[in-house]
Structure formats: structure tokens, C-alpha cells
Design an enzyme around this catalytic site. Structure first.
Site, PDB file in Angstrom:
ATOM      1  CG  ASP A  73      -0.374  -0.416   2.613  1.00  0.00           C
ATOM      2  OD1 ASP A  73       0.931  -0.220   2.612  1.00  0.00           O
ATOM      3  OD2 ASP A  73      -0.998  -0.963   3.441  1.00  0.00           O
ATOM      4  CG  ASN A 102      -9.166  -1.785  11.693  1.00  0.00           C
ATOM      5  OD1 ASN A 102      -8.267  -2.312  11.277  1.00  0.00           O
ATOM      6  ND2 ASN A 102      -9.713  -0.874  11.290  1.00  0.00           N
ATOM      7  CG  HIS A 160      -5.986  -2.446   8.661  1.00  0.00           C
ATOM      8  ND1 HIS A 160      -6.162  -1.282   9.425  1.00  0.00           N
ATOM      9  CD2 HIS A 160      -4.468  -2.506   8.375  1.00  0.00           C
ATOM     10  CE1 HIS A 160      -5.082  -0.509   9.659  1.00  0.00           C
ATOM     11  NE2 HIS A 160      -4.006  -1.329   9.171  1.00  0.00           N
ATOM     12  CD  GLU A 175      -8.737   0.901   7.795  1.00  0.00           C
ATOM     13  OE1 GLU A 175      -9.006  -0.238   8.450  1.00  0.00           O
ATOM     14  OE2 GLU A 175      -8.395   1.733   7.862  1.00  0.00           O
TER      15      GLU A 175
END
Ligand code: GLP
Length: 243
Positions: free
Chosen positions: A67, A136, A138, A143
């Protein structure tokens, strides 16, 4: 899923180094998927040591990072381009033209995503993908709620991810709101995956990864459907699954 639980962060990093060095020695033109974040920092140092000790050469390898932030130029010290140069590429013999990251500073983001996906396919797909994991769940910047069938795409970063990553910036306002990330589909197409997870604050996360239903609410849960995943966790991260 293979599980390796080791004593600490150093051992986790060494195990990951061993897997990557072995892969590149077996397949010198391997396509490596790389990740950023604090978790792989020691792993990259150990990979550099292995290269300096002539235990591995990256001359014929190719890499694709997961990313990059949108709107942050590659020479900006907060960019993932910069991170990778500093932490790895400047210190090994992987030719610059073989080291790929998504282009986050461009007019046509969709085109940048398509180009990136195509480049990965043209390289024959990722042989060995390194992953960290966000609190979380990811992976990359996928996400919670990201459809599992997405390829490289633009994402809005969750407020909690921006908060978690604010430590790398002067203030939360400077943390980008968007990023380009390989999609879950892209990640799942890698032939082999190594996920690193370290520290007590990730213990709930690892518990969820192992026990929660496979769902887009916890993106990393999809990894349970991948045929070749190794999770390397230190004891602190594994503290909740051992009980
Ligand atoms: C970032 C990256 C992820 C990384 C995650 C965890 O958001 N995009 O690829 O896995 O954070 O980072 P850390 O290793 O610092 O906990």
C-alpha cells in the site's frame, strides 16, 4: 494455517527472515510482497544483514508493496516509498526498477490501481507475501467492510487507523485520509503468506483472527481460507489464544 509461536519480537523477525531468505535462494527471481508498519522493521534489518553476509541476493527478485498513502509524494518522509527505501531498498541489491509500490501521488488514481494490479499479474503473481495486521483486522489498508473480491483500490482510512498511524506524523491532521492498497483478492492470490504479529496490544486481534467468523468485518479472517499461510506470533500476541 500454520502457527509458529516464538518467545519474542526478535525470534519472530528471525523466523520471517529465514522464510524469505530460503525462498529467494530457491527461486532467485521470486516476487516478494512487502509490508510497512513497525512490525517488520527488525525483519528488514535482518534481511539486510543476510544480504551483507552474502547469504542472499535480491538481484533478480521483484517486490510489490501492499500500500501507499494518497497525496503523499515518494520523497516525503511519511510515504511508504520513503519507508521502504530507508528500511530496506537502500541497503540491498534489489534493482530500483524491480521494487514496486502503488503510486499515491497521481491525477488518475483508478488508473494507478489498474496499472499496479496488471504489473503484479505480468510478474507472475506474488510468490511470498509479508503481512502485518492492524488492530481492527486490516491487512494492507483493507479496512473492515472491504469486499473480499476487491483488487488494488483506493480506500478511505478508518479513523482508528489514522489515529494508530498518527505516531509517525506531527499531528493527526497530517495523516492522509486515503490510501491505495492491494485488495483482499490480490493478497489472497499470493502463493504463500507470512503474517507477523507481535505485542500484547495485538493479542485480541490474533484471538479474533483465529476465532471470529470469516467476515468482511474483520478482513484478516479471510486468511483462514488461504492454502498456505504461516502466522508467526510472539508470546505476548498469542497470550489470549493459549488460554
Ligand atoms: C498500517 C499498514 C499495514 C500494517 C498495519 C500495522 O496501517 N498499512 O500494512 O500491517 O499498519 O502496523 P504496525 O505493524 O505498525 O502495527
Amino acid at each position: 494455517m500454520d502457527f509458529i509461536i516464538v518467545d519474542n519480537y526478535e525470534e519472530m523477525s528471525k523466523r520471517a527472515r529465514d522464510i524469505f531468505v530460503e525462498k529467494v535462494n530457491k527461486k532467485p527471481n521470486a516476487v516478494l510482497g512487502l509490508a510497512t508498519g513497525s512490525t517488520p522493521e527488525r525483519f528488514y534489518e535482518l534481511l539486510i544483514d543476510a544480504y551483507k553476509q552474502n547469504n542472499v541476493s535480491f538481484e533478480n527478485a521483484t517486490s510489490f508493496n501492499l500500500d501507499e498513502y494518497v497525496g503523499v509524494s515518494p520523497d516525503n518522509s511519511q510515504s511508504y516509498h520513503h519507508y521502504m527505501n530507508e528500511k530496506l531498498f537502500n541497503h540491498i541489491n534489489l534493482p530500483a526498477k524491480q521494487a514496486n509500490l502503488p503510486e499515491g501521488e497521481t491525477e488518475d488514481l483508478q488508473e494507478a490501481c489498474n496499472k499496479y494490479e496488471e504489473k503484479i499479474k505480468n510478474a507472475g503473481g506474488v510468490d511470498l507475501q509479508l503481512l502485518g495486521i492492524g488492530l481492527n483486522g486490516h491487512i494492507g489498508f483493507n479496512e473492515p467492510g472491504t469486499p473480499f473480491d476487491q483488487e488494488t483500490h483506493v480506500v478511505d482510512l478508518a479513523p482508528s487507523t489514522r489515529e494508530a498511524n498518527a505516531r509517525f506524523f506531527d499531528s493527526i491532521d497530517e495523516v492522509p485520509t486515503k490510501a491505495i492498497t492491494m485488495g483482499i483478492k490480490t493478497i489472497m492470490q499470493s502463493k504463500q503468506i507470512v503474517l507477523l504479529i507481535s505485542g500484547e496490544k495485538k493479542a485480541d486481534c490474533l484471538y479474533q483472527l483465529v476465532n471470529d467468523p470469516i467476515s468482511e468485518d474483520f478482513p484478516a479472517s479471510i486468511l483462514r481460507e488461504h492454502p498456505n499461510v504461516t502466522i508467526i506470533a510472539d508470546k505476548a500476541a498469542a497470550s489470549k489464544i493459549n488460554k
